[in-house]
Write an enzyme that holds these catalytic residues in place. Structure first.
Site, short mmCIF file in Angstrom:
data_model
loop_
_atom_site.label_atom_id
_atom_site.label_comp_id
_atom_site.label_asym_id
_atom_site.label_seq_id
_atom_site.Cartn_x
_atom_site.Cartn_y
_atom_site.Cartn_z
N ASP A 18 0.60 -1.43 0.18
CA ASP A 18 -0.23 -0.01 0.07
C ASP A 18 0.95 0.85 -0.01
O ASP A 18 1.33 1.76 0.75
CB ASP A 18 -1.02 -0.02 1.28
CG ASP A 18 -2.34 -1.10 1.01
OD1 ASP A 18 -3.11 -0.86 0.46
OD2 ASP A 18 -1.59 -1.93 1.01
N HIS A 20 0.67 4.22 -2.87
CA HIS A 20 -0.30 4.45 -2.73
C HIS A 20 1.12 5.30 -3.83
O HIS A 20 0.29 6.86 -3.44
CB HIS A 20 -1.04 4.80 -1.62
CG HIS A 20 -2.12 3.86 -1.27
ND1 HIS A 20 -3.57 3.86 -2.12
CD2 HIS A 20 -1.90 3.01 -0.41
CE1 HIS A 20 -4.28 2.72 -1.14
NE2 HIS A 20 -3.61 2.39 -0.51
N ASP A 58 -1.70 -2.23 -4.54
CA ASP A 58 -1.98 -0.67 -4.53
C ASP A 58 -0.27 0.29 -4.32
O ASP A 58 0.05 0.98 -3.27
CB ASP A 58 -2.42 -0.44 -3.04
CG ASP A 58 -4.44 -0.86 -3.05
OD1 ASP A 58 -4.83 -1.31 -4.00
OD2 ASP A 58 -4.79 -0.35 -2.15
N HIS A 127 -6.48 -0.70 -5.66
CA HIS A 127 -7.23 0.65 -6.56
C HIS A 127 -6.27 0.92 -8.00
O HIS A 127 -7.38 1.37 -8.91
CB HIS A 127 -6.14 1.72 -5.44
CG HIS A 127 -6.76 2.27 -4.50
ND1 HIS A 127 -6.86 3.52 -4.01
CD2 HIS A 127 -6.76 1.52 -2.77
CE1 HIS A 127 -7.85 3.33 -3.03
NE2 HIS A 127 -8.06 2.49 -2.60
#
Length: 628
Positions: A18, A20, A58, A127
């Protein structure tokens, strides 16, 4: 301690999830946070001379990342992951299977046109998952460029076969399993219907360290909107769990399945919640043989986040809701709290010069009890130059003031919720086995085994196969009668008991394949019964519809065209949404296909069938056929 020594038998794996990339990239203060921390992660990989980097989904925040985000990512990967340092492990599995969706189905460091020093293996998250007609995602671009190895991708909605990437370094062998993000409800249903299979190496399967990377809800967000840990196979050694942002990177053991779970958490704060306030880490995993050690590495470039809660009603000496100046007093108190958090953030930053200057601050204020919130906008203006998130420092909320009703609800919840949550950690077949193993001798199973009975009860409970238990009992009774006739056993109770209990039952316990076949046959019978019932029910409903149709046509000629016109106008807007639902139903239409574990195939229902009253049966009724 020996695990920390670098030798030819020890894998060193950097683990993160993650990241991002691109989160708030247009924010003037926080826009570069994700890129700076990603560079730190790769820098740690280079510094620790890891064998490879493992990412748990992600990597990108947006499904279609901007040019700036993609460019920054490519820049970092080229800077830290390309070079002349040799890679010391080999891949033993069929890479055409591991990377079957790629135009270049082999690991990037074995490509003669590339010079990779640190391979990266990554699954996709929710995502950055594949979308569009070509089902491509941002990771596929990196994979095509040879900078990353995207694995764990499943294209089928009917069944999932997870084939591991088999790695070997010296005498240590790792089976790396991956499963990219899938809608939780769908994956939950597929696990329940045994449509998820983890394939194991045929040779020396117990000599492999089994590492599984998954990107799903771990905490319960609904009845099926998460993946319980006990759904995963018990031969796994370590699960790296992505998607959850709270850092719980130290491996914790699942008491039932006995594997360990590491939840690295995110490397950037994407929501101002308590879980994100926990210190961010990445992990350096050492694996030697079947032993492992996770070394926590704190991330130094993550923007600090401080959070506190205030309940105004807890301070009656300071705040009186009837006082006309109480709002100014509350605002002054909040400013004091924010200043204290800023002081703490400044002290924390003194020991870490790489940390961004402006911290994230969140103060949650419960103003239940007749208080009024003050102007957040005016309050935030005072901290524009000192805090990274000035617009959402304060969050006002209040609980519903139905005290008597809430108290009774809460008390009831305390009594009920805990046993329910504990029940989720047990499987139906385990409960059946436990029941019969501890039951009195007079209710012990004679013809059936605990395993077969557990399968039937699970079919009854999880998949609503109403006749599962009854059909298993009937099938087993017929088989036992045939067995006794073939052996020409005398019709004496003692001799029958001896034949059944000692010889027949013991032989079946040893032959698990035969027992699996029996369960499959019994479930097929149960489904056949249900199909007949459904046909009868649909036939009766068709008759009703025909009757209704006759009445409708006899009423008015104008009613039918107008109804059709209305349906045509409104139906289009809904049809697209319905298509997705239909595809989900189709995806679960042939459960059990490709099931290599020898377990029973299951039904194609994603809805409750029309039930025939004569066939309705509770689990108590079903069990009574076994234990009268």
């Amino acid at each position: 301690p020996f695990l920390l020594r670098d030798d030819e038998d020890t894998f060193k794996i950097l683990i993160a999830t993650d990241i991002h990339l691109g989160y708030l990239e247009k924010d003037p203060v926080r826009g570069n946070d994700t890129f700076v921390t990603f560079n730190e992660i790769l820098e740690q990989a280079q510094k620790n001379e890891v064998d490879f980097v493992l990412l748990g989904g992600d990597l990108f925040h947006e499904n279609k990342p901007s040019r700036k985000t993609v460019h920054s990512c490519l820049e970092s990967l080229r800077k830290y992951c390309m070079g002349d340092r040799p890679v010391h492990f080999e891949i033993l599995s069929d890479q055409a299977v591991n990377f079957h969706f790629s135009k270049f189905p082999w690991v990037n460091y074995q490509d003669g046109n590339l010079n990779i020093s640190i391979p990266i293996f990554s699954i996709h998250g929710n995502h950055d998952d594949p979308t569009g007609a070509d089902a491509l995602c941002a990771l596929d671009i990196l994979s095509c460029a040879g900078l990353l190895n995207h694995f764990g991708r499943s294209t089928s909605v009917e069944k999932i076969d997870i084939s591991p990437i088999l790695l070997r370094k010296g005498r240590t062998k790792i089976a790396l399993y991956g499963l990219g993000a899938i809608p939780d409800e769908r994956l939950y249903r597929m696990f329940v219907n045994k449509q998820v299979t983890m394939l194991r190496p045929k040779e020396d399967e117990d000599s492999w360290f089994n590492l599984f990377v998954i990107h799903q809800n771990r905490s319960k967000h609904g009845v099926t909107n998460y993946i319980p840990e006990q759904f995963l196979d018990d031969f796994i050694n370590l699960v790296v769990w992505g998607h959850e942002h709270e850092c719980k990177i130290a491996p914790t053991q699942n008491e039932q399945q006995r594997f360990y779970v590491s939840q690295p958490g995110s490397s950037v704060v994407t929501s101002l919640s308590p879980g994100e306030a926990v210190k961010k880490h990445i992990g350096l995993l050492h694996v030697k043989g079947k032993k492992m050690k996770m070394q926590k590495i704190p991330l130094e470039t993550v923007r600090s986040f401080h959070m506190e809660d205030i309940v105004l009603a807890d301070h009656p000496d300071l705040f009186n809701p009837d006082n006309p100046k109480v709002t100014q007093a509350v605002q002054a108190f909040c400013m004091e709290k924010v200043e204290m958090m800023l002081d703490n953030a400044e002290r924390e930053r003194l020991g870490n010069p790489r940390q961004p200057e402006k911290p994230l601050i969140r103060l949650r204020v419960d103003y239940t009890g007749g208080f009024e919130p003050f102007s957040i906008h005016r309050f935030s203006q005072k901290y524009v130059d000192r805090i990274a998130n000035p617009k959402d420092i304060i969050h006002f909320f209040r609980h519903r003031e139905q005290k008597e009703k809430n108290d009774s609800d809460l008390n009831f919840g305390k009594l009920v919720s805990r046993p329910a949550s504990e029940g989720m950690t047990l499987r139906v077949e385990d409960l059946v086995k436990q029941y019969f193993q501890t039951a009195e001798k007079k209710v012990q199973l004679s013809l059936l085994t605990e395993r077969g009975m557990g399968e039937a009860v699970q079919e009854f409970v999880d998949k609503e196969e109403k006749d599962a238990i009854e059909e298993l009992v009937k099938f087993q009774l017929e088989k036992t009668q045939r067995f006794l006739k073939e052996r020409r056993t005398d019709a004496e109770e003692e001799k029958i008991d001896e034949e059944v209990v000692r010889r027949f039952r013991e032989s079946r316990r040893k032959n698990t394949e035969e027992e699996d076949e029996e369960v499959r046959e019994a479930m097929t019978r149960a489904r056949a019964h249900r199909s007949e019932d459904a046909i009868l029910a649909s036939a009766s409903s068709d008759d009703e519809l025909m009757d209704m149709g006759m009445k409708a046509t006899g009423d008015s000629d104008d009613s039918l065209p107008s109804a059709m016109n209305q349906g045509r106008g409104r139906g289009r807007g809904r049809a697209r949404g319905a298509r997705g639902q239909n595809s989900t139903a189709r995806g679960s239409s042939q459960r059990g296909r490709g099931n290599t574990s020898g377990e029973s195939a299951t039904s194609s229902r994603t809805y409750k069938p029309v039930s025939v009253p004569a066939k309705n049966m509770s689990i108590v009724d079903g069990m009574s056929t076994v234990c009268p």
